[in-house]
Design an enzyme around this catalytic site. Structure first.
Site, PDB file in Angstrom:
ATOM      1  N   ARG A 167      65.595  12.085  33.046  1.00  0.00           N
ATOM      2  CA  ARG A 167      66.452  11.045  33.190  1.00  0.00           C
ATOM      3  C   ARG A 167      67.500  10.893  32.108  1.00  0.00           C
ATOM      4  O   ARG A 167      66.968  10.698  30.826  1.00  0.00           O
ATOM      5  CB  ARG A 167      65.760   9.566  33.444  1.00  0.00           C
TER       6      ARG A 167
ATOM      7  N   HIS B 104      74.658   3.682  31.144  1.00  0.00           N
ATOM      8  CA  HIS B 104      73.708   3.296  30.137  1.00  0.00           C
ATOM      9  C   HIS B 104      74.367   2.549  29.073  1.00  0.00           C
ATOM     10  O   HIS B 104      74.353   3.126  28.028  1.00  0.00           O
ATOM     11  CB  HIS B 104      72.836   4.390  29.877  1.00  0.00           C
TER      12      HIS B 104
ATOM     13  N   GLU C 234      69.765  -1.195  33.590  1.00  0.00           N
ATOM     14  CA  GLU C 234      69.631  -2.521  33.151  1.00  0.00           C
ATOM     15  C   GLU C 234      70.945  -3.525  32.856  1.00  0.00           C
ATOM     16  O   GLU C 234      71.412  -3.436  31.817  1.00  0.00           O
ATOM     17  CB  GLU C 234      69.014  -2.319  31.743  1.00  0.00           C
TER      18      GLU C 234
ATOM     19  N   ASN D  37      62.177  -0.694  34.815  1.00  0.00           N
ATOM     20  CA  ASN D  37      61.938  -0.340  33.537  1.00  0.00           C
ATOM     21  C   ASN D  37      61.054  -1.698  33.028  1.00  0.00           C
ATOM     22  O   ASN D  37      61.478  -2.713  33.383  1.00  0.00           O
ATOM     23  CB  ASN D  37      63.407  -0.358  32.598  1.00  0.00           C
TER      24      ASN D  37
ATOM     25  N   TYR E 211      58.628  -3.090  29.888  1.00  0.00           N
ATOM     26  CA  TYR E 211      58.055  -3.097  28.536  1.00  0.00           C
ATOM     27  C   TYR E 211      57.178  -4.349  27.963  1.00  0.00           C
ATOM     28  O   TYR E 211      55.970  -3.876  27.286  1.00  0.00           O
ATOM     29  CB  TYR E 211      59.025  -3.175  27.514  1.00  0.00           C
TER      30      TYR E 211
ATOM     31  N   GLU F  99      61.695   3.589  32.952  1.00  0.00           N
ATOM     32  CA  GLU F  99      61.552   3.589  31.522  1.00  0.00           C
ATOM     33  C   GLU F  99      60.257   2.699  31.208  1.00  0.00           C
ATOM     34  O   GLU F  99      59.843   1.560  31.872  1.00  0.00           O
ATOM     35  CB  GLU F  99      62.485   2.898  30.843  1.00  0.00           C
TER      36      GLU F  99
HETATM   37  C1  FCB Z   1      65.724  -0.346  27.084  1.00  0.00           C
HETATM   38  C2  FCB Z   1      66.833   0.514  27.256  1.00  0.00           C
HETATM   39  C3  FCB Z   1      66.755   1.782  26.499  1.00  0.00           C
HETATM   40  C4  FCB Z   1      65.946   1.731  25.342  1.00  0.00           C
HETATM   41  C5  FCB Z   1      64.658   0.921  25.480  1.00  0.00           C
HETATM   42  C6  FCB Z   1      63.730   0.843  24.171  1.00  0.00           C
HETATM   43  O1  FCB Z   1      66.003  -1.507  27.223  1.00  0.00           O
HETATM   44  O2  FCB Z   1      67.296   0.912  28.409  1.00  0.00           O
HETATM   45  O3  FCB Z   1      68.077   2.493  26.037  1.00  0.00           O
HETATM   46  O4  FCB Z   1      66.583   1.144  24.208  1.00  0.00           O
HETATM   47  O5  FCB Z   1      64.905  -0.301  25.958  1.00  0.00           O
END
Ligand code: FCB
Length: 468
Positions: free
Chosen positions: A74, A117, A162, A290, A292, A369
C-alpha cells in the site's frame, strides 16, 4: 490462527513519508514541505526533503518486499509530484509510479494505491486548501490523471487516507499541515474531502476501476466510567467526530443527526449542497480500517496529577474535537508504545466485528494500517535489531484480526504500518514504525526481527501462534 484463502498480507507507506526527492524531477511543494519550514512545527526541525530516499531506492525496496514475502504493498501517490502546483501533468512524476507498479507486479506484489495521504499541493492551500470547495473538483481531476496512467495495472484504488487527520488535525488542532486552528475551516475540510471522495469514486468507475474504496482511522470511544453520564456523553461526541462523521456520509449518504447538533454553530450544515450527500454515498467496494488504539473518554477535567499528553513540539495546539473541546482522555493502565498510544489488540477485534453489526451495507474490510513505534531500534553487534516489543504488538494484533474473522467480520487483508522507518509527520524521524530499519545517514536498510517474524508468519500464516 485461521485466515480465509487469498487473505492479503501487506505493508504500507505514504509518499511524503518515504519518497524524499521533494523538489526533484519537477515535484513542487506540498503542504508538508511548507509546514516543515515553519519553526517549531516538526520535532527536531526534520523535513520530508530526503526521507527514506525511496524515490531513488525503489527497486531495492521492492526487492526487499519480495524477500519478506509480502503479497501487497500500500503506497500513496503524490499530487504535488504528478501535478506540481496542480497545473500540468508532470510525466516524470507519473513515470515514477508507473515504474513502481511495474516493479511490484514483476515481483508478484499487488499494488494498493492511495490517492491522498495528506500532501496537498501548496498552491491549492494558498487558495484555501480543503476549506475551499473547489479543491474537491481539482482532486477529481488529479484522480482521473492517475487512473488514466495506471488503471491498466492497478486494481485497488483508495481515495483518501484518514480524512480525520487531514481535516481536524490539520485545520483545527494545528499539529499537522497546514497547521491551522480554525474549527469552521476544519469542518469545511471534512465536507469537501467527502465530496472529493464521492466525485473521485464516480470518475474512477467511469474510467473502468473495479475496486474503489477509502481508508478511515477508527476508534472505540470508551466512557472512562461506564455509568457516568458525563463520560457517556463525551464518548458519544468522540464517536460522532471520529467514526460516524466519516462512516455515515460515505456508507449512508447522511451526517449523524447528533453530530449536526454538536457542531451546529460551526457552519457544517450550511455547506451541504443539494446533491452532495448522494455523491458522497456512492457505493464503495472495500473499506480500509486503520487502527492503532482505542480512546478512553471522559467528560470531566483530568486531575492535576494526570499523566501529561506527549506532544511532538512546543508549538501551540488546540483540540481537534471541534465543538467538544472539553473532552479528556484519562490514562488507563495499559502498556504503551513510544507514541504513548495504548496497546489493546482486543480493541481491533471489537471494532472489526461491530462495524459489520452497525452498518448493514458494509463492504469487505481491509486493515490498511496497524503497527507500533518503539524506542531502542539499534543495530546490534550481531547486525540485527531485536525489536521484540514490535513483534509482540504485530502478532497480537494479527491474532485479533483472526478472532474478528472467527466472529463473523469480513476482513480480507492486513497491511502493516510500516515497511520502512520514515518521516512520522510532526514527530519527524525519531519515531520508528518500520519492520525495516533505515539508517538515515547512509540510507542502509536492515530488516528488524519484527520484519523477519512477520515474514515467517506470512509464509506459515495459519500455524503461527501469538506470544502471550
Ligand atoms: C497514521 C498515518 C500514517 C502513520 C501512522 C503511524 O495515522 O496514516 O501515515 O503516520 O499513523
Amino acid at each position: 490462527m485461521k485466515f480465509p484463502p487469498n487473505f492479503l498480507w501487506g505493508s504500507a507507506t505514504a509518499a511524503a513519508q518515504v519518497e524524499g526527492a521533494a523538489h526533484e524531477d519537477g515535484k513542487q511543494d506540498s503542504i508538508w514541505d511548507v509546514f516543515a519550514r515553519v519553526p517549531g512545527a516538526i520535532a527536531h526541525g526534520d523535513t520530508p526533503e530526503v526521507a527514506a530516499d525511496h524515490y531513488h531506492r525503489m527497486p531495492e525496496d521492492v526487492a526487499l518486499m519480495k524477500e519478506l514475502g509480502l503479497n501487497a504493498y500500500r503506497f500513496s501517490t503524490s499530487w504535488a509530484r504528478i501535478k506540481p502546483g496542480d497545473r500540468d501533468v508532470n510525466p516524470r512524476g507519473l513515470d515514477f509510479y508507473s515504474r513502481l507498479v511495474d516493479e511490484l507486479l514483476e515481483a508478484g506484489i499487488k499494488p494498493w494505491l492511495t490517492l491522498y495521504h495528506w500532501d496537498l499541493p501548496q498552491t491549492l492551500q494558498e487558495k484555501g486548501g480543503w476549506a475551499n470547495r473547489d479543491t474537491a473538483y481539482r482532486f477529481c481531476e488529479y484522480a482521473s490523471v492517475v487512473h488514466d496512467a495506471l488503471g491498466d495495472r492497478v486494481a485497488h484504488w483508495t481515495t483518501f487516507n484518514e480524512p480525520l487527520c487531514s481535516s481536524l488535525i490539520g485545520y483545527a488542532s494545528g499539529e499537522h499541515a497546514p497547521g491551522l486552528r480554525n474549527p469552521r475551516a476544519a469542518l469545511a475540510a471534512v465536507h469537501h474531502q467527502h465530496l472529493a471522495h464521492g466525485l473521485a469514486v464516480e470518475a474512477l468507475r467511469r474510467g473502468g476501476a473495479q475496486q474503489v474504496g477509502i481508508t478511515l482511522n477508527l476508534t472505540n470511544a470508551i466512557p472512562n466510567k461506564p455509568g457516568d453520564p458525563a463520560d457517556i456523553e463525551a464518548a458519544r461526541r468522540v464517536d460522532a467526530l471520529f467514526n460516524r462523521m466519516y462512516l455515515e456520509p460515505i456508507l449512508m449518504s447522511r451526517y449523524p443527526a447528533d453530530l449536526l447538533v454538536d457542531v451546529r454553530d460551526l457552519g457544517l450544515a450550511e455547506l451541504i449542497q443539494d446533491d452532495d450527500l448522494q455523491i458522497i454515498g456512492a457505493p464503495i467496494d472495500f473499506l480500509g480500517v486503520n487502527y492503532y488504539h482505542d480512546d478512553n473518554v471522559s467528560g470531566h477535567p483530568l486531575p492535576a496529577d494526570a499523566r501529561p499528553n506527549l506532544s511532538p513540539t512546543y508549538r501551540l495546539k488546540a483540540s481537534p474535537f471541534v465543538g467538544s473541546e472539553y473532552v479528556t482522555f484519562p490514562s488507563r493502565d495499559l502498556p504503551r508504545t513510544a507514541m504513548d498510544w495504548e496497546v489493546n489488540p482486543d480493541g481491533l477485534r471489537a471494532l472489526l466485528v461491530r462495524l459489520g453489526h452497525e452498518y448493514p451495507n458494509l463492504p469487505p474490510l481491509y486493515v490498511t494500517e496497524n503497527g507500533g513505534a518503539y524506542d531502542g531500534d539499534i543495530v546490534g553487534n550481531d547486525g540485527r535489531i531485536h525489536d521484540s516489543d514490535r513483534t509482540t504488538y504485530i502478532l497480537r494484533h494479527v491474532q485479533a484480526v483472526a478472532d474478528a474473522i472467527a466472529s463473523g467480520a469480513d476482513v480480507r487483508g492486513y497491511f502493516l504500518w510500516s515497511l520502512l522507518d520514515n518521516f512520522e509527520w510532526a514527530w519527524g524521524y525519531r519515531k520508528r514504525f518500520g519492520i525495516v530499519h533505515v539508517d538515515y545517514a547512509t540510507q542502509m536498510r536492515t530488516v528488524k526481527d519484527s520484519g523477519l517474524a512477520y515474514s515467517s508468519f506470512i509464509r506459515n500464516g495459519s500455524n503461527a501462534v501469538a506470544p502471550d
